[in-house]
Design a protein around this motif. Structure first.
Motif, PDB file in Angstrom:
ATOM      1  N   GLU A  97     -12.996  -3.916   6.718  1.00 52.64           N
ATOM      2  CA  GLU A  97     -12.518  -4.546   5.717  1.00 52.64           C
ATOM      3  C   GLU A  97     -11.205  -3.747   5.265  1.00 52.64           C
ATOM      4  O   GLU A  97     -10.176  -4.322   4.708  1.00 52.64           O
ATOM      5  CB  GLU A  97     -13.392  -4.564   4.383  1.00 52.64           C
ATOM      6  CG  GLU A  97     -14.581  -5.305   4.500  1.00 52.64           C
ATOM      7  CD  GLU A  97     -13.991  -6.904   4.372  1.00 52.64           C
ATOM      8  OE1 GLU A  97     -12.855  -7.274   3.998  1.00 52.64           O
ATOM      9  OE2 GLU A  97     -14.861  -7.793   4.841  1.00 52.64           O
ATOM     10  N   ALA A  98     -11.421  -2.474   5.039  1.00 49.48           N
ATOM     11  CA  ALA A  98     -10.170  -1.591   4.931  1.00 49.48           C
ATOM     12  C   ALA A  98      -9.109  -1.727   5.712  1.00 49.48           C
ATOM     13  O   ALA A  98      -7.852  -1.355   4.920  1.00 49.48           O
ATOM     14  CB  ALA A  98     -10.717   0.029   4.691  1.00 49.48           C
ATOM     15  N   GLU A 147       4.490   1.405   0.425  1.00 50.26           N
ATOM     16  CA  GLU A 147       5.131   0.604   1.730  1.00 50.26           C
ATOM     17  C   GLU A 147       4.479  -0.639   1.746  1.00 50.26           C
ATOM     18  O   GLU A 147       3.454  -0.838   1.204  1.00 50.26           O
ATOM     19  CB  GLU A 147       4.312   1.856   2.746  1.00 50.26           C
ATOM     20  CG  GLU A 147       5.028   0.972   3.975  1.00 50.26           C
ATOM     21  CD  GLU A 147       4.585   2.145   5.223  1.00 50.26           C
ATOM     22  OE1 GLU A 147       3.399   2.329   5.397  1.00 50.26           O
ATOM     23  OE2 GLU A 147       5.476   2.630   5.850  1.00 50.26           O
ATOM     24  N   VAL A 148       5.308  -1.570   2.007  1.00 49.70           N
ATOM     25  CA  VAL A 148       5.006  -2.944   2.311  1.00 49.70           C
ATOM     26  C   VAL A 148       5.092  -3.229   3.554  1.00 49.70           C
ATOM     27  O   VAL A 148       6.080  -2.898   4.391  1.00 49.70           O
ATOM     28  CB  VAL A 148       5.933  -3.657   1.374  1.00 49.70           C
ATOM     29  CG1 VAL A 148       5.660  -5.351   1.551  1.00 49.70           C
ATOM     30  CG2 VAL A 148       6.000  -3.141  -0.112  1.00 49.70           C
ATOM     31  N   MET A 149       3.795  -3.910   4.242  1.00 50.35           N
ATOM     32  CA  MET A 149       3.773  -4.363   5.466  1.00 50.35           C
ATOM     33  C   MET A 149       4.294  -5.951   5.382  1.00 50.35           C
ATOM     34  O   MET A 149       3.615  -6.654   4.451  1.00 50.35           O
ATOM     35  CB  MET A 149       2.561  -4.294   5.981  1.00 50.35           C
ATOM     36  CG  MET A 149       2.410  -4.674   7.438  1.00 50.35           C
ATOM     37  SD  MET A 149       0.695  -4.771   8.178  1.00 50.35           S
ATOM     38  CE  MET A 149       0.906  -3.589   9.691  1.00 50.35           C
ATOM     39  N   PRO A 173       1.971   0.877   9.269  1.00 51.14           N
ATOM     40  CA  PRO A 173       2.095   0.876   7.991  1.00 51.14           C
ATOM     41  C   PRO A 173       0.857   1.004   7.273  1.00 51.14           C
ATOM     42  O   PRO A 173      -0.268   0.250   7.758  1.00 51.14           O
ATOM     43  CB  PRO A 173       2.643  -0.170   7.690  1.00 51.14           C
ATOM     44  CG  PRO A 173       3.532  -0.640   8.709  1.00 51.14           C
ATOM     45  CD  PRO A 173       2.734  -0.228  10.032  1.00 51.14           C
ATOM     46  N   ILE A 174       0.692   1.894   6.425  1.00 48.98           N
ATOM     47  CA  ILE A 174      -0.790   2.000   5.440  1.00 48.98           C
ATOM     48  C   ILE A 174      -1.699   2.714   6.133  1.00 48.98           C
ATOM     49  O   ILE A 174      -2.778   3.300   5.783  1.00 48.98           O
ATOM     50  CB  ILE A 174      -1.232   0.815   4.985  1.00 48.98           C
ATOM     51  CG1 ILE A 174       0.234  -0.054   4.156  1.00 48.98           C
ATOM     52  CG2 ILE A 174      -2.247   0.913   3.648  1.00 48.98           C
ATOM     53  CD1 ILE A 174      -0.011  -1.316   3.869  1.00 48.98           C
ATOM     54  N   PHE A 175      -2.001   2.652   7.529  1.00 49.23           N
ATOM     55  CA  PHE A 175      -2.948   3.243   8.211  1.00 49.23           C
ATOM     56  C   PHE A 175      -3.056   4.807   8.222  1.00 49.23           C
ATOM     57  O   PHE A 175      -4.333   5.312   7.961  1.00 49.23           O
ATOM     58  CB  PHE A 175      -2.723   3.180   9.758  1.00 49.23           C
ATOM     59  CG  PHE A 175      -3.882   3.174  10.795  1.00 49.23           C
ATOM     60  CD1 PHE A 175      -4.888   2.114  10.491  1.00 49.23           C
ATOM     61  CD2 PHE A 175      -3.818   4.109  11.643  1.00 49.23           C
ATOM     62  CE1 PHE A 175      -5.920   2.139  11.547  1.00 49.23           C
ATOM     63  CE2 PHE A 175      -4.930   4.116  12.514  1.00 49.23           C
ATOM     64  CZ  PHE A 175      -5.926   3.220  12.442  1.00 49.23           C
ATOM     65  N   PRO A 176      -2.110   5.421   7.826  1.00 51.08           N
ATOM     66  CA  PRO A 176      -2.232   7.059   7.710  1.00 51.08           C
ATOM     67  C   PRO A 176      -3.160   7.259   6.504  1.00 51.08           C
ATOM     68  O   PRO A 176      -3.890   8.316   6.521  1.00 51.08           O
ATOM     69  CB  PRO A 176      -0.756   7.411   7.601  1.00 51.08           C
ATOM     70  CG  PRO A 176       0.156   6.512   8.528  1.00 51.08           C
ATOM     71  CD  PRO A 176      -0.913   5.404   8.075  1.00 51.08           C
ATOM     72  N   GLY A 234       0.721  -1.116   0.124  1.00 58.30           N
ATOM     73  CA  GLY A 234      -0.179  -0.057  -0.009  1.00 58.30           C
ATOM     74  C   GLY A 234       0.934   1.305  -0.031  1.00 58.30           C
ATOM     75  O   GLY A 234       1.960   1.300  -0.370  1.00 58.30           O
ATOM     76  N   TYR A 235       0.207   2.350   0.574  1.00 57.41           N
ATOM     77  CA  TYR A 235       1.094   3.449   0.645  1.00 57.41           C
ATOM     78  C   TYR A 235       0.940   4.006   2.189  1.00 57.41           C
ATOM     79  O   TYR A 235       0.039   3.659   2.899  1.00 57.41           O
ATOM     80  CB  TYR A 235       0.429   4.680  -0.131  1.00 57.41           C
ATOM     81  CG  TYR A 235       0.286   4.311  -1.727  1.00 57.41           C
ATOM     82  CD1 TYR A 235       1.563   4.823  -2.530  1.00 57.41           C
ATOM     83  CD2 TYR A 235      -0.717   3.934  -2.203  1.00 57.41           C
ATOM     84  CE1 TYR A 235       1.491   4.446  -3.787  1.00 57.41           C
ATOM     85  CE2 TYR A 235      -0.870   3.613  -3.701  1.00 57.41           C
ATOM     86  CZ  TYR A 235       0.202   3.904  -4.519  1.00 57.41           C
ATOM     87  OH  TYR A 235       0.190   3.701  -5.751  1.00 57.41           O
ATOM     88  N   THR A 236       2.002   4.961   2.413  1.00 53.92           N
ATOM     89  CA  THR A 236       1.851   5.680   3.577  1.00 53.92           C
ATOM     90  C   THR A 236       2.030   7.085   3.298  1.00 53.92           C
ATOM     91  O   THR A 236       2.237   7.544   1.982  1.00 53.92           O
ATOM     92  CB  THR A 236       3.065   5.335   4.579  1.00 53.92           C
ATOM     93  OG1 THR A 236       2.841   5.873   5.926  1.00 53.92           O
ATOM     94  CG2 THR A 236       4.316   5.849   4.147  1.00 53.92           C
ATOM     95  N   ILE A 237       1.929   7.923   4.003  1.00 55.04           N
ATOM     96  CA  ILE A 237       1.850   9.582   3.960  1.00 55.04           C
ATOM     97  C   ILE A 237       3.356   9.930   4.231  1.00 55.04           C
ATOM     98  O   ILE A 237       3.888   9.676   5.361  1.00 55.04           O
ATOM     99  CB  ILE A 237       0.790  10.177   4.704  1.00 55.04           C
ATOM    100  CG1 ILE A 237      -0.585   9.764   3.964  1.00 55.04           C
ATOM    101  CG2 ILE A 237       1.060  11.790   4.659  1.00 55.04           C
ATOM    102  CD1 ILE A 237      -1.756  10.396   4.861  1.00 55.04           C
ATOM    103  N   ASP A 238       3.842  10.541   3.355  1.00 48.98           N
ATOM    104  CA  ASP A 238       5.145  11.238   3.677  1.00 48.98           C
ATOM    105  C   ASP A 238       4.807  12.607   4.028  1.00 48.98           C
ATOM    106  O   ASP A 238       4.474  13.469   3.293  1.00 48.98           O
ATOM    107  CB  ASP A 238       5.975  11.222   2.455  1.00 48.98           C
ATOM    108  CG  ASP A 238       7.277  12.043   2.721  1.00 48.98           C
ATOM    109  OD1 ASP A 238       7.591  12.612   3.602  1.00 48.98           O
ATOM    110  OD2 ASP A 238       8.294  11.554   1.948  1.00 48.98           O
TER     111      ASP A 238
END
Ligand code: NAI
Ligand code: NA
Length: 399
Positions: free
Chosen positions: A231-232, A181-183, A285-288, A168-172
């Motif tokens: 789900e998300a 980003e990979v979890m 990770p990815i939560f933001p 997914g992505y994270t926020i920079d």
């Protein structure tokens, strides 16, 4: 020496905080509670992890909403010399104390490792000598490490998935952009260590020691916080390492509630909170990205809440009021608005299409980053950020 403090962000951690802005953060939460009004709550509460995020909001809601005497244990760093600002939680504690004392509220802070036996002994001694029996224990720790005094081993928690990795992505935060980003997947050992740190073992120990010391009042309640999500977020949270720790937390609550019910007509509760920006959640990770999309959807629907709105509603309506929202497992759900079907549908739709070109339009990245800055004392229009701050002078403020 005086200092002009600007935010310096390295890998999504704010390495400098603004004391006057932290004061403003505490003050705004107090103002919210004062505006919403008084409720009948506990007389005396112990909060473990009450210096920031949901623990601080719990403390403020209880103290300023119900007049509760609060004892807080947190792990924070004081300022040092003329340029090391200390942590936001340090200043939150300092200014909480200042506002509480002005309002005639009793409070006490312990700064150090809540997992240790020494800290537990210090707090128990203080309670015995100065406070007496407590009505509530809020357990709101978020930590990546725990040394278990019983075996001397230091366990580390990890934020990883179980089974398959998640992309997914994270926020920079520095660049207001998305970053791939990979979890990664966790080993069995990492799962067990995460349960050791973020599960219910330490929570239960606190309750046992308080019980043995005769420090629990009739009707005693204890509450710990979880995130259940949808789900998300299942793959990164509930079905990941942190989710396993939270399941352990729930099992601890079930065990404790049986004994507390018999002995004190008390209860041990789990409450699922809404996703918000905190020092801890920004690490997931990815939560933001989920958070920034959720902020947009809930703000547009007029149902967005921050930490103080969540905790005021939790304690006033659900813990001490008669508007308790529970699920099939008896967990308390102030995250009900986040979980609404139309909210989750819209979040899923936006998350499926968000990229670096449309991030402004598909997420509330602006509001999300603003909240991140605010928990570090920045971005308040009522604070003069060009003014010098005298850290050595402020370091003299009592805690
Ligand atoms: P936070 O990072 O703002 O607060 C963590 C607190 O724990 C701070 O007061 C810190 O000083 C304290 N702490 C950490 N290690 C310590 C130690 N060894 N000894 C004493 N104190 C220590 O984090 P946040 O997000 O408020 O987390 C609190 C709880 O809320 C956690 O259980 C978290 O899982 C839960 N939660 C958070 C959500 C979110 O979106 N932020 C959503 C749902 C639940
Ligand atoms: Na907290």
């Amino acid at each position: 020496m005086k200092l002009i403090i600007k935010p310096v962000i390295k890998s999504n951690i704010c390495v400098r905080v603004h004391p006057i802005g932290c004061r403003e953060n505490v003050k705004r939460q107090i103002d919210h509670v004062k505006k919403e009004g008084h409720f009948e709550g506990p007389k005396k509460a112990l909060i473990v992890g009450g210096s920031s995020g949901y623990g601080l909001a719990s403390r403020i809601a209880l103290a300023f909403g119900a007049g509760t005497e609060t004892v807080n244990v947190s792990f924070e760093i004081p300022p040092k010399g003329s340029s090391k600002t200390g942590t936001a939680g340090w200043w939150n504690n300092v200014y909480f104390q200042q506002f509480a004392k002005e309002a005639g509220l009793s409070c006490k802070d312990f700064v150090g490792d809540a997992f240790s036996k020494e800290m537990k002994d210090q707090v128990l001694t203080y309670l015995k000598e100065k406070v007496g029996k407590i009505d509530l224990l809020v357990y709101s720790l978020a930590s990546n490490r725990r040394t278990d005094p019983k075996d001397g081993v230091t366990y580390s928690s990890v934020l990883k998935s179980i089974g398959e990795e998640v992309r997914g992505y994270t926020i920079d935060i520095n660049n207001l952009s998305l970053k791939e980003e990979v979890m990664e997947t966790a080993t069995e050992d990492e799962i067990q260590s995460t349960i050791k740190v973020m599960g219910g073992e330490d929570w239960q120990w606190w309750v046992e020691l308080l019980d043995e010391a005769g420090l629990l009042a009739d009707g005693f309640k204890t509450i710990a916080y979880t995130y259940l999500g949808s789900e998300a977020t299942y793959a990164i949270y509930s079905d990941g390492t942190i989710g396993q720790a939270k399941k352990h937390l729930e099992m601890s609550a079930e065990k404790m509630t049986k004994e507390l019910k018999e002995k004190y007509d008390g209860e041990a509760l789990i409450s699922s909170s809404k996703a918000i920006v905190t020092k801890a959640s920004i690490y997931i990770p990815i939560f933001p990205v989920y958070g920034a999309v959720l902020y947009k959807v809930m703000k547009e629907m007029g149902t967005h809440e921050g930490e103080i709105e969540q905790k005021y509603r939790l304690f006033k309506d659900m813990i001490y009021g008669d508007k308790r929202i529970t699920d099939v497992k008896g967990r308390i759900r102030p995250d009900n608005l986040e979980m609404e079907e139309d909210v989750q549908e819209e979040v899923a739709r936006l998350m499926a299409t968000v990229n670096n070109d449309n991030i402004q339009e598909k997420t509330d990245i602006k509001g999300f980053v603003e909240d991140f800055l605010r928990i570090n004392g920045f971005c308040f229009d009522t604070v003069d950020y060009e003014a010098d701050v005298d850290l050595e002078e402020l370091a003299k403020l009592p805690l």
